[in-house]
Design an enzyme around this catalytic site. Structure first.
Site, PDB file in Angstrom:
ATOM      1  N   GLU A   1       1.079  -1.267 -19.441  1.00 45.71           N
ATOM      2  CA  GLU A   1       1.736  -1.532 -21.537  1.00 45.71           C
ATOM      3  C   GLU A   1       2.560  -0.866 -21.790  1.00 45.71           C
ATOM      4  OE1 GLU A   1      -2.125  -0.761 -22.771  1.00 45.71           O
ATOM      5  OE2 GLU A   1      -1.630  -0.280 -25.015  1.00 45.71           O
TER       6      GLU A   1
ATOM      7  N   ARG B   1      -7.556   1.019  -7.007  1.00 46.64           N
ATOM      8  CA  ARG B   1      -6.391   0.987  -7.719  1.00 46.64           C
ATOM      9  C   ARG B   1      -6.221   1.767  -7.140  1.00 46.64           C
ATOM     10  NH1 ARG B   1      -5.769   2.891 -13.113  1.00 46.64           N
ATOM     11  NH2 ARG B   1      -6.402   1.140 -14.052  1.00 46.64           N
TER      12      ARG B   1
ATOM     13  N   LYS C   1      -2.373   6.993 -17.728  1.00 53.80           N
ATOM     14  CA  LYS C   1      -1.604   7.565 -19.274  1.00 53.80           C
ATOM     15  C   LYS C   1      -2.725   8.341 -20.065  1.00 53.80           C
ATOM     16  CE  LYS C   1      -0.525   3.288 -18.945  1.00 53.80           C
ATOM     17  NZ  LYS C   1       0.322   1.988 -19.204  1.00 53.80           N
TER      18      LYS C   1
HETATM   19  P1  ATP Z   1      -3.587   3.918 -17.078  1.00 54.14           P
HETATM   20  O1  ATP Z   1      -5.661   4.397 -17.161  1.00 54.14           O
HETATM   21  O2  ATP Z   1      -3.216   4.779 -16.228  1.00 54.14           O
HETATM   22  O3  ATP Z   1      -3.510   3.597 -18.753  1.00 54.14           O
HETATM   23  P2  ATP Z   1      -3.488   1.065 -17.048  1.00 54.14           P
HETATM   24  O4  ATP Z   1      -3.962   0.307 -15.880  1.00 54.14           O
HETATM   25  O5  ATP Z   1      -3.665   1.346 -17.992  1.00 54.14           O
HETATM   26  O6  ATP Z   1      -3.317   2.534 -16.481  1.00 54.14           O
HETATM   27  P3  ATP Z   1      -1.294  -0.866 -17.340  1.00 54.14           P
HETATM   28  O7  ATP Z   1       0.261  -0.316 -18.038  1.00 54.14           O
HETATM   29  O8  ATP Z   1      -2.335  -1.438 -18.453  1.00 54.14           O
HETATM   30  O9  ATP Z   1      -1.923   0.927 -17.054  1.00 54.14           O
HETATM   31  O10 ATP Z   1      -0.709  -1.149 -15.680  1.00 54.14           O
HETATM   32  C1  ATP Z   1       0.166  -1.607 -15.614  1.00 54.14           C
HETATM   33  C2  ATP Z   1      -1.025  -2.999 -14.142  1.00 54.14           C
HETATM   34  O11 ATP Z   1      -0.478  -1.329 -13.481  1.00 54.14           O
HETATM   35  C3  ATP Z   1      -1.890  -2.836 -14.036  1.00 54.14           C
HETATM   36  O12 ATP Z   1      -1.756  -4.096 -13.289  1.00 54.14           O
HETATM   37  C4  ATP Z   1      -2.727  -2.089 -13.558  1.00 54.14           C
HETATM   38  O13 ATP Z   1      -4.017  -2.450 -12.718  1.00 54.14           O
HETATM   39  C5  ATP Z   1      -1.563  -1.272 -12.528  1.00 54.14           C
HETATM   40  N1  ATP Z   1      -2.002  -0.348 -11.877  1.00 54.14           N
HETATM   41  C6  ATP Z   1      -2.561   0.990 -12.764  1.00 54.14           C
HETATM   42  N2  ATP Z   1      -2.875   1.612 -12.118  1.00 54.14           N
HETATM   43  C7  ATP Z   1      -3.015   2.059 -10.813  1.00 54.14           C
HETATM   44  C8  ATP Z   1      -3.381   2.865  -9.939  1.00 54.14           C
HETATM   45  N3  ATP Z   1      -3.638   3.672 -10.029  1.00 54.14           N
HETATM   46  N4  ATP Z   1      -3.422   1.945  -8.840  1.00 54.14           N
HETATM   47  C9  ATP Z   1      -2.775   0.518  -8.491  1.00 54.14           C
HETATM   48  N5  ATP Z   1      -2.438  -0.024  -9.862  1.00 54.14           N
HETATM   49  C10 ATP Z   1      -2.370   0.356 -11.308  1.00 54.14           C
HETATM   50 MG    MG Z   2      -3.741  -0.833 -19.302  1.00 51.89          MG
END
Ligand code: ATP
Ligand code: MG
Length: 574
Positions: free
Chosen positions: A37, A263, A273
């Protein structure tokens, strides 16, 4: 932790994929995606997901899409999209022409929503958010049907079309899936599919005032693109039935399979983020690319290499349960990579002047130095030596304890790549008693290491010629957070910010070759660690250096200690 690099075994996702290939599922194709995102910069956790998704595509000769999940215009910015592309490319992955935006599917998503309404599988609801919460029920009690649930198809179509046209204010109606208000899975209790929200979208402008929800958009985007294996993190496990419901309703030929993995969590690090944005906004850091940030742009600026991050990702492997990885492992991967690549140089961070009294005043000698003993192909360079040199303050002691092998009165040490010197006199400030300089004599026979009489010395110091040194700022970093799990005590991660995560050393004396360091270039400062010329603050001929990582490898030590312990146990049990 599964270390599939060293064992060569398949991780659980690879096992699923290989079985699918064997069964010729999806004609044996493997298509994955990385779906960020665009609401922030990518962090090291994302790097794990990138390496996994692109890695699977590479391994199984498929492809990996880069898809921006941009259904939430409130938080999305072009800057983030640009940085995400830069970071994925920097990690070494190429999505080719497969760059997609969920917003490109707004028309298709809308049409599928209409189709659902026509099939009696979605309805327009006028409950308020509070009522919706109330009707939803709890984990232990079923929900209640909304009074709008039985609205006629015609009325639903009419309302949904008018929602799209902008006839209603934000939040007045919601399009909901008609699934099961009594489902034990809360996600299946008539989840929202569309909401009214007047927001200018960075790509579609003001064309839409209704936006599809993530749980609706994501599976359908996967299906539209022919994704075969939709790898996501564990928190989406409970959303899987909804994912499958949406995929089924899409009518697309390829039915992507959602697979969840744990994760990445790292100690002393936050990986959200939202929280990282807070650090940026509250100016705890200089920006998303502050070298202390766990963002990909931050660690890149700090001097991390893409190879070290890919190596790290493969060592931590993929697992089905959450755990926390030791930051020391990441640093270990980095040292292993830099050890092979980084040119060795000499830099004195806390200088003490040495005057070699029996060395001619106007003489300069060029000393030959290896650029990297690990790789002779990196060649040699010449380092100027003269009557006055700097060594580190802590390489000298006036009253040393026993077994101190560095410089002290009457003692002899080796200057790396140069001569043996013996300390003859300490010059102090008569007022304060502070040591101003140390006088030594050198042995002209000892050039390059040996001596005529074969005597040995234990201590070796790095040095920089005082006449040739150039001065620069060097920044040292330590853990950004004091606590392994920031915020675990007070609930606010910012309470655990360390006050001394950044230390700026001014007036460091660096060997002259470093003047030409290119921003982003990495070096090993002998005995001091790996350093990188800062890509933001360096100017031509005036680099600023960031310490990427110190020399001490706590991970390697842990491994050695563990091996030793095991050996002891094995001996005992024999
Ligand atoms: P955040 O919690 O940091 O905002 P998010 O999952 O909301 O992370 P996205 O932009 O939706 O951020 O993530 C893009 C991809 O990265 C998704 O498929 C998510 O599952 C993966 N991802 C995010 N954080 C991790 C992590 N700590 N370890 C592995 N994969 C991750
Ligand atoms: Mg997200």
């Amino acid at each position: 932790m599964e270390d599939n690099k060293s064992t060569g075994t398949l991780n659980f996702i690879e096992k699923i994929i290989e079985k699918d290939i064997e069964n010729n599922k999806n004609e044996g194709k493997v298509v994955t995606r990385f779906p960020p995102e665009p609401n922030g910069y990518l962090h090291i956790g994302h790097a794990k997901s990138i390496c996994l998704n692109f890695g699977l595509a590479e391994k199984y000769k498929g492809r990996c899409h880069l898809r921006f999940d941009d259904t939430n215009p409130a938080k999305e910015e072009i800057e983030y999209i640009k940085s995400i592309k830069e970071d994925v490319a920097w990690l070494g992955f190429d999505w080719g022409k497969h760059e997609y935006y969920a917003s490109d599917y707004f028309d298709r998503l809308y049409n599928i929503a209409l189709k659902l309404i026509k099939k009696g599988k979605a309805y327009v609801d006028s409950l308020t958010p509070e009522e919706i919460r109330e009707y939803r029920g709890t984990l232990t009690s079923p929900g209640k049907n909304s009074p709008d649930r039985e609205r006629s198809v015609e009325e639903n179509i009419d309302l949904f079309e008018r929602m799209k046209k902008g006839e209603f204010e934000d939040g007045k109606y919601l399009l909901r899936a008609k699934i099961d208000m009594a489902s034990p899975n809360l996600n299946m209790r008539d989840p929202a599919l569309y909401r009214i929200k007047r927001m200018t979208h960075h790509r579609t402008g003001d064309m839409w005032c209704i936006y599809p929800m993530y749980d609706f958009t994501h599976p359908l985007s996967d299906a539209f693109e022919g994704i075969t294996h939709s790898v996501c993190t564990l928190e989406f496990e409970d959303h899987r039935p909804l994912y499958e419901w949406a995929v089924e309703e899409s009518g697309e030929k390829i039915k992507p399979q959602q697979i969840e993995f744990a994760r990445l969590n790292l100690n002393y690090t936050i990986m959200s983020k939202r929280k990282l944005l807070e650090l940026v906004e509250k100016e705890d850091v200089s920006g998303w690319d502050d070298p202390r940030m766990p963002t990909i742009s931050g660690i890149r600026r700090r001097g991390y290499t893409p190879e070290s991050i890919r190596d790290f990702a493969s060592r931590i492997g993929v697992a089905k349960s959450n755990s926390t990885v030791d930051f020391a492992l990441l640093e270990h991967c980095l040292r292993e990579d830099l050890n092979m690549k980084a040119q060795r140089v000499m830099a004195v961070l806390d200088p003490l002047k040495i005057v070699i009294t029996n060395y001619p005043e106007d003489k300069t000698e060029m000393m030959e130095a290896d650029n990297n003993p690990e790789d002779i192909n990196m060649g040699k360079r010449m380092v100027p030596f003269s009557r006055e040199v700097y060594i580190e303050k802590d390489d000298f002691m006036e009253n040393p304890p026993k077994k101190y092998f560095r410089l002290s009165p009457g003692k002899e040490i080796r200057l790396k790549h140069a001569y043996y010197i013996t300390c003859t006199e300490i010059i102090k400030d008569p007022g304060t008693g502070e040591i101003l300089e140390v006088h030594c004599t050198y042995d002209p026979e000892s050039r390059g290491g040996g001596t005529a009489d074969g005597r040995k010395v234990r201590g070796t110091s790095h040095w920089v010629s005082a006449f040739h040194a150039f001065e620069a700022d060097v920044r040292l970093y330590s853990h950004f957070f004091k606590s392994e799990n920031p915020g675990d005590v007070t609930g606010n991660f910012r309470d655990d910010l360390s006050e001394n995560s950044l230390e700026v050393l001014r007036g460091c004396k660096l060997e002259p070759s470093l003047k030409e360091a290119v921003p982003g270039q990495s070096f090993q400062f002998l005995r001091k660690g790996y350093f990188c010329a800062d890509s933001v603050d360096s100017k031509p001929g005036l680099p600023v250096f960031n310490r990427t990582v110190s020399m001490r490898d706590t991970w390697a030590k842990l491994q050695r200690d563990a091996a030793k312990n095991k050996e002891h146990k094995d001996i005992k049990s024999r």
